[in-house]
Motif scaffolding. Structure first.
Motif, PDB file in Angstrom:
ATOM      1  N   SER A  79       0.182  51.302  63.137  1.00 14.34           N
ATOM      2  CA  SER A  79      -0.276  51.876  61.863  1.00 14.34           C
ATOM      3  C   SER A  79       0.560  51.378  60.689  1.00 14.34           C
ATOM      4  CB  SER A  79      -0.244  53.413  61.916  1.00 14.34           C
ATOM      5  OG  SER A  79      -0.996  53.881  63.004  1.00 14.34           O
ATOM      6  N   ARG A  80       1.016  50.132  60.810  1.00 13.57           N
ATOM      7  CA  ARG A  80       1.816  49.488  59.771  1.00 13.57           C
ATOM      8  C   ARG A  80       3.067  50.300  59.411  1.00 13.57           C
ATOM      9  NH1 ARG A  80      -2.518  46.919  55.393  1.00 13.57           N
ATOM     10  NH2 ARG A  80      -3.895  45.965  56.946  1.00 13.57           N
ATOM     11  N   SER A  81       3.617  51.008  60.367  1.00 15.28           N
ATOM     12  CA  SER A  81       4.823  51.817  60.127  1.00 15.28           C
ATOM     13  C   SER A  81       6.064  50.917  60.130  1.00 15.28           C
ATOM     14  CB  SER A  81       4.971  52.887  61.209  1.00 15.28           C
ATOM     15  OG  SER A  81       3.908  53.815  61.124  1.00 15.28           O
ATOM     16  N   THR A  82       6.781  50.982  59.029  1.00 12.38           N
ATOM     17  CA  THR A  82       8.008  50.191  58.915  1.00 12.38           C
ATOM     18  C   THR A  82       9.156  50.916  59.616  1.00 12.38           C
ATOM     19  OG1 THR A  82       7.278  49.307  56.789  1.00 12.38           O
ATOM     20  CG2 THR A  82       9.638  49.147  57.272  1.00 12.38           C
ATOM     21  N   GLY A  83       9.969  50.186  60.332  1.00 15.01           N
ATOM     22  CA  GLY A  83      11.132  50.786  61.002  1.00 15.01           C
ATOM     23  C   GLY A  83      12.161  51.264  59.993  1.00 15.01           C
ATOM     24  N   ALA A  84      12.929  52.257  60.378  1.00 16.37           N
ATOM     25  CA  ALA A  84      13.979  52.774  59.488  1.00 16.37           C
ATOM     26  C   ALA A  84      15.074  51.733  59.297  1.00 16.37           C
ATOM     27  CB  ALA A  84      14.557  54.053  60.076  1.00 16.37           C
ATOM     28  N   ASP A  85      15.674  51.724  58.094  1.00 20.55           N
ATOM     29  CA  ASP A  85      16.795  50.822  57.838  1.00 20.55           C
ATOM     30  C   ASP A  85      18.018  51.269  58.630  1.00 20.55           C
ATOM     31  OD1 ASP A  85      15.256  49.424  56.065  1.00 20.55           O
ATOM     32  OD2 ASP A  85      16.069  50.391  54.270  1.00 20.55           O
ATOM     33  N   GLY A  86      18.841  50.318  59.006  1.00 19.17           N
ATOM     34  CA  GLY A  86      20.098  50.649  59.701  1.00 19.17           C
ATOM     35  C   GLY A  86      21.040  51.388  58.767  1.00 19.17           C
ATOM     36  N   GLU A  87      21.916  52.203  59.319  1.00 18.62           N
ATOM     37  CA  GLU A  87      22.839  52.999  58.508  1.00 18.62           C
ATOM     38  C   GLU A  87      23.930  52.108  57.917  1.00 18.62           C
ATOM     39  OE1 GLU A  87      25.620  57.003  58.934  1.00 18.62           O
ATOM     40  OE2 GLU A  87      24.445  56.305  60.639  1.00 18.62           O
ATOM     41  N   ASP A  88      24.101  52.213  56.581  1.00 19.96           N
ATOM     42  CA  ASP A  88      25.170  51.466  55.920  1.00 19.96           C
ATOM     43  C   ASP A  88      26.516  52.080  56.294  1.00 19.96           C
ATOM     44  OD1 ASP A  88      23.264  49.923  54.607  1.00 19.96           O
ATOM     45  OD2 ASP A  88      23.192  51.262  52.870  1.00 19.96           O
ATOM     46  N   VAL A  89      27.548  51.252  56.338  1.00 20.25           N
ATOM     47  CA  VAL A  89      28.892  51.770  56.595  1.00 20.25           C
ATOM     48  C   VAL A  89      29.735  51.549  55.332  1.00 20.25           C
ATOM     49  CG1 VAL A  89      29.765  49.637  57.653  1.00 20.25           C
ATOM     50  CG2 VAL A  89      30.837  51.794  58.205  1.00 20.25           C
ATOM     51  N   TYR A  90      30.426  52.620  54.909  1.00 21.45           N
ATOM     52  CA  TYR A  90      31.228  52.566  53.679  1.00 21.45           C
ATOM     53  C   TYR A  90      32.718  52.503  54.015  1.00 21.45           C
ATOM     54  CZ  TYR A  90      27.156  53.697  50.826  1.00 21.45           C
ATOM     55  OH  TYR A  90      25.937  53.654  50.194  1.00 21.45           O
ATOM     56  N   MET A  91      33.409  51.618  53.315  1.00 25.05           N
ATOM     57  CA  MET A  91      34.866  51.537  53.420  1.00 25.05           C
ATOM     58  C   MET A  91      35.430  51.990  52.078  1.00 25.05           C
ATOM     59  SD  MET A  91      34.929  47.735  55.103  1.00 25.05           S
ATOM     60  CE  MET A  91      36.669  47.500  54.843  1.00 25.05           C
TER      61      MET A  91
END
Length: 333
Positions: A79-91
């Motif tokens: 259904s043209r569902s886009t995957g979730a973005d990966g979690e950003d990591v903050y320093m």
């Protein structure tokens, strides 16, 4: 701040996330026997982001965590569902932190503002789903793009202390004692050279609830600009100070010569340091009586025409309040 907790140089390993795969799904429902391609795109991989935090004063939180890995992007679905973005990591780093590429030693950027964010390693892009590839001649593509892999790298983080006043002097000149008298800092104090191995910071409380930050920098020796003694490990901290306080003990064999050596080391390291405000302070004056101080003052008038100087004693408290006044004036000129 205790010396052991002052970390101003660390190396870390970082990895950004992989992009998710695009989906090659074909639409199949109860009353739709042969629907077209409806595979969604993959999500992008997580970024590695460096962020400024004004409440941090040191890189000690990197002492036991030296690997930072962002999350991977999710795969696309029907259904043209886009995957979730990966979690950003903050320093999170203190203001005044310089970020270098460890392999090339190239300076990538510098964090100087609270909340400032810089992406240091981008996550991989997600792959396109098969619905992007349909055409008049290929109405049911059964393929999709894979996601792009994340990147890896090594960073060197260098902190240059952000202080209003930097104490400059030879080892055992009384810098740590002065810092302990003017602020509530508790630096290590002993009667031998290089007692201080890391910068110490203290807040000087001034009149009307005003304050400024003072940094005790490890002692300079001749040849420091070439890396002798503690070399560049402390000279870089002086670059951030608004005003430099040159501390020379009263029992020095030649006050003028000692000042010239200190000035020459700063000039050889970075000539721009000589543009900063300067104040020469003769310390340990509790060893002298008023007559000797007056005699020393006469000798110094010729050599220190263009540089303000004064006499203090951290032990007896001589000139400490006047020193605060002079520094406050220098900082606000």
């Amino acid at each position: 701040m205790t010396e052991g907790n002052f970390v101003d140089y660390v190396k870390v390993h970082i990895s950004s996330g992989n992009g998710g795969k695009g989906s090659a799904h074909l639409r199949r429902e109860k009353y739709v026997a042969k629907g077209g391609p409806d595979g969604g795109d993959g999500g992008r991989g997580g970024h590695v982001i460096v962020k400024g935090n004004k409440n941090l004063w040191t890189l000690v939180h990197f002492k036991f965590k030296k690997h930072f890995k962002a999350g991977h992007g999710e795969h696309g679905s029907k259904s043209r569902s886009t995957g979730a973005d990966g979690e950003d990591v903050y320093m999170e780093v203190p203001l005044g932190t310089v970020i270098r590429d460890t392999e090339t030693n190239e300076i990538l950027f510098e964090i100087t503002e609270d909340g400032e964010e810089k992406i240091v390693l981008e996550g991989g892009m997600g792959g396109l789903g098969n619905w992007h590839f349909k055409s008049a001649t290929n109405q049911t593509p059964r393929y999709a793009q894979p996601g792009i892999k994340g990147q890896e790298g090594h960073l060197t983080l260098e902190l240059k202390v952000l202080a209003d006043v930097g104490l400059v002097g030879f080892p055992n000149a009384g810098k740590s004692t002065l810092l302990s008298v003017m602020t509530s800092a508790k630096p290590k104090i002993a009667n031998y050279e290089f007692t201080t191995l890391k910068p110490n910071l203290g807040i000087v409380e001034y009149r009307d609830f005003q304050s400024f930050v003072m940094a005790d920098i490890p002692g300079i020796i001749e040849g420091a600009a070439e890396g002798k003694g503690l070399g560049h490990y402390f000279l870089r901290h002086i670059e951030r100070n608004a005003t430099l306080l040159f501390l020379i003990p009263a029992d020095s064999k030649d006050v003028s010569k000692e000042y010239d050596i200190l000035l020459d080391e700063l000039r050889r390291y970075n000539p721009e340091l000589l543009d900063k405000g300067r104040l020469v302070v003769i310390s340990k004056c509790d060893m002298l009586d008023q007559e000797l101080i007056a005699e020393m003052d006469e000798d110094m008038k010729e050599d220190f025409k263009d540089v303000p100087y004064m006499f203090i004693s951290s032990v007896s408290g001589l000139g400490i309040q006047q020193l605060k006044d002079r520094l406050w004036k220098l900082l606000n000129e």
